[in-house]
Design a protein around this motif. Structure first.
Motif, PDB file in Angstrom:
ATOM      1  N   PHE A  28      94.232  -7.844  77.043  1.00 43.75           N
ATOM      2  CA  PHE A  28      94.692  -6.480  76.100  1.00 43.75           C
ATOM      3  C   PHE A  28      94.696  -6.714  74.271  1.00 43.75           C
ATOM      4  N   GLU A  29      94.859  -8.010  74.177  1.00 38.76           N
ATOM      5  CA  GLU A  29      94.133  -8.531  72.984  1.00 38.76           C
ATOM      6  C   GLU A  29      93.265  -7.721  72.504  1.00 38.76           C
ATOM      7  N   GLU A  30      91.941  -8.331  73.197  1.00 40.24           N
ATOM      8  CA  GLU A  30      90.329  -7.894  72.696  1.00 40.24           C
ATOM      9  C   GLU A  30      90.435  -6.037  72.717  1.00 40.24           C
ATOM     10  N   LYS A  31      91.067  -5.504  73.786  1.00 33.41           N
ATOM     11  CA  LYS A  31      90.908  -4.229  74.110  1.00 33.41           C
ATOM     12  C   LYS A  31      90.977  -3.245  72.942  1.00 33.41           C
ATOM     13  N   SER A  32      92.645  -3.933  72.430  1.00 28.77           N
ATOM     14  CA  SER A  32      92.914  -3.136  71.438  1.00 28.77           C
ATOM     15  C   SER A  32      92.614  -3.367  69.656  1.00 28.77           C
ATOM     16  N   LYS A  33      91.944  -4.110  69.728  1.00 30.65           N
ATOM     17  CA  LYS A  33      91.023  -4.473  68.505  1.00 30.65           C
ATOM     18  C   LYS A  33      89.495  -2.477  67.863  1.00 30.65           C
ATOM     19  N   ASP A  34      89.490  -2.199  69.555  1.00 34.75           N
ATOM     20  CA  ASP A  34      88.698  -0.928  69.559  1.00 34.75           C
ATOM     21  C   ASP A  34      89.699   0.254  68.938  1.00 34.75           C
ATOM     22  N   PHE A  35      89.717   0.453  67.963  1.00 36.35           N
ATOM     23  CA  PHE A  35      90.357   1.901  67.298  1.00 36.35           C
ATOM     24  C   PHE A  35      90.142   3.204  68.354  1.00 36.35           C
ATOM     25  N   ASP A  36      89.435   3.407  68.903  1.00 36.67           N
ATOM     26  CA  ASP A  36      89.803   4.688  69.970  1.00 36.67           C
ATOM     27  C   ASP A  36      90.815   4.274  71.103  1.00 36.67           C
ATOM     28  N   PHE A  37      90.508   3.023  72.061  1.00 31.87           N
ATOM     29  CA  PHE A  37      90.934   2.377  72.673  1.00 31.87           C
ATOM     30  C   PHE A  37      92.804   2.552  71.834  1.00 31.87           C
ATOM     31  N   ARG A  38      93.243   2.229  71.124  1.00 37.46           N
ATOM     32  CA  ARG A  38      94.390   1.445  70.702  1.00 37.46           C
ATOM     33  C   ARG A  38      95.321   2.890  70.188  1.00 37.46           C
ATOM     34  N   SER A  39      94.075   3.651  69.244  1.00 42.63           N
ATOM     35  CA  SER A  39      94.471   5.394  69.375  1.00 42.63           C
ATOM     36  C   SER A  39      94.610   5.830  70.406  1.00 42.63           C
ATOM     37  N   THR A  40      94.169   5.423  71.457  1.00 38.37           N
ATOM     38  CA  THR A  40      94.429   6.448  72.858  1.00 38.37           C
ATOM     39  C   THR A  40      95.967   5.693  73.683  1.00 38.37           C
ATOM     40  N   LEU A  41      96.014   5.115  72.948  1.00 31.73           N
ATOM     41  CA  LEU A  41      97.157   3.990  73.775  1.00 31.73           C
ATOM     42  C   LEU A  41      97.990   4.199  72.893  1.00 31.73           C
ATOM     43  N   GLU A  42      99.013   4.305  71.411  1.00 30.42           N
ATOM     44  CA  GLU A  42      99.714   4.714  70.604  1.00 30.42           C
ATOM     45  C   GLU A  42     100.155   5.476  71.774  1.00 30.42           C
ATOM     46  N   GLY A  43      99.193   6.942  71.721  1.00 32.55           N
ATOM     47  CA  GLY A  43      99.490   8.489  72.365  1.00 32.55           C
ATOM     48  C   GLY A  43     100.030   8.051  74.013  1.00 32.55           C
ATOM     49  N   LYS A  44      99.710   7.464  74.110  1.00 30.86           N
ATOM     50  CA  LYS A  44     100.386   6.878  75.584  1.00 30.86           C
ATOM     51  C   LYS A  44     101.568   6.504  75.245  1.00 30.86           C
ATOM     52  N   ILE A  45     101.600   5.781  74.642  1.00 33.19           N
ATOM     53  CA  ILE A  45     103.059   4.831  74.617  1.00 33.19           C
ATOM     54  C   ILE A  45     103.906   5.777  73.907  1.00 33.19           C
ATOM     55  N   ASP A  53     117.598   7.940  71.833  1.00 31.61           N
ATOM     56  CA  ASP A  53     118.192   6.508  71.930  1.00 31.61           C
ATOM     57  C   ASP A  53     116.706   5.508  71.973  1.00 31.61           C
ATOM     58  N   LEU A  54     117.178   4.636  70.963  1.00 32.90           N
ATOM     59  CA  LEU A  54     115.641   3.527  70.460  1.00 32.90           C
ATOM     60  C   LEU A  54     116.027   2.839  70.924  1.00 32.90           C
ATOM     61  N   GLY A  55     116.698   2.617  71.687  1.00 28.27           N
ATOM     62  CA  GLY A  55     116.960   1.060  72.503  1.00 28.27           C
ATOM     63  C   GLY A  55     116.606   1.447  73.827  1.00 28.27           C
ATOM     64  N   ASN A  56     116.614   3.276  74.609  1.00 27.94           N
ATOM     65  CA  ASN A  56     116.064   3.078  75.406  1.00 27.94           C
ATOM     66  C   ASN A  56     114.492   3.390  75.672  1.00 27.94           C
ATOM     67  N   SER A  57     114.462   3.589  74.559  1.00 28.02           N
ATOM     68  CA  SER A  57     112.711   3.781  73.943  1.00 28.02           C
ATOM     69  C   SER A  57     112.112   2.711  74.336  1.00 28.02           C
ATOM     70  N   ILE A  58     112.743   1.615  74.054  1.00 28.98           N
ATOM     71  CA  ILE A  58     111.932   0.295  73.895  1.00 28.98           C
ATOM     72  C   ILE A  58     112.018  -0.463  74.588  1.00 28.98           C
TER      73      ILE A  58
END
Length: 114
Positions: A28-45, A53-58
């Motif tokens: 996962f750490e290796e994949k997250s170095k890729d900008f496109d992967f990271r941007s897409t993942l951020e959107g999905k997360i 509620d921040l606590g429930n989101s976390i």
């Protein structure tokens, strides 16, 4: 702003998560170095984040990303087994609070390299 589509195959969260061991964490750490992967993942997360509620989101994000046994094993690691939860929570909270500054510094460094 990146638009995320539900059928975006660049990031399959069902394959990526939950992280169950150190090998999967390294992948996962290796994949997250890729900008496109990271941007897409951020959107999905971001889709897991509630607006009340921040606590429930976390909790929702952590539950999706990490296996409880893996997190428990990290918590009980010999190096940290005598630390209280508060002793772990404080540096974790500080690290999370400094995220915007790390991102800003990283962006500035990348811009200077160009």
């Amino acid at each position: 702003m990146t638009v995320i589509h539900a059928d975006d195959d660049n990031v399959n969260m069902d394959v990526l998560f939950p992280i169950r061991d150190e090998d999967k964490l390294q992948v996962f750490e290796e994949k997250s170095k890729d900008f496109d992967f990271r941007s897409t993942l951020e959107g999905k997360i971001a889709l897991l984040v509630g607006n009340k509620d921040l606590g429930n989101s976390i909790r929702r994000i952590m539950t999706r990303m990490f296996d409880d046994q893996f997190l428990y094993a990290l918590r009980k690691h010999l190096k940290y087994k005598h630390n209280t939860d508060k002793e772990i929570d404080i540096p974790l909270g500080t690290w999370l609070a400094h995220t915007p500054f790390r991102l800003k510094t990283k962006k500035q460094s990348e811009e200077e390299e160009q």
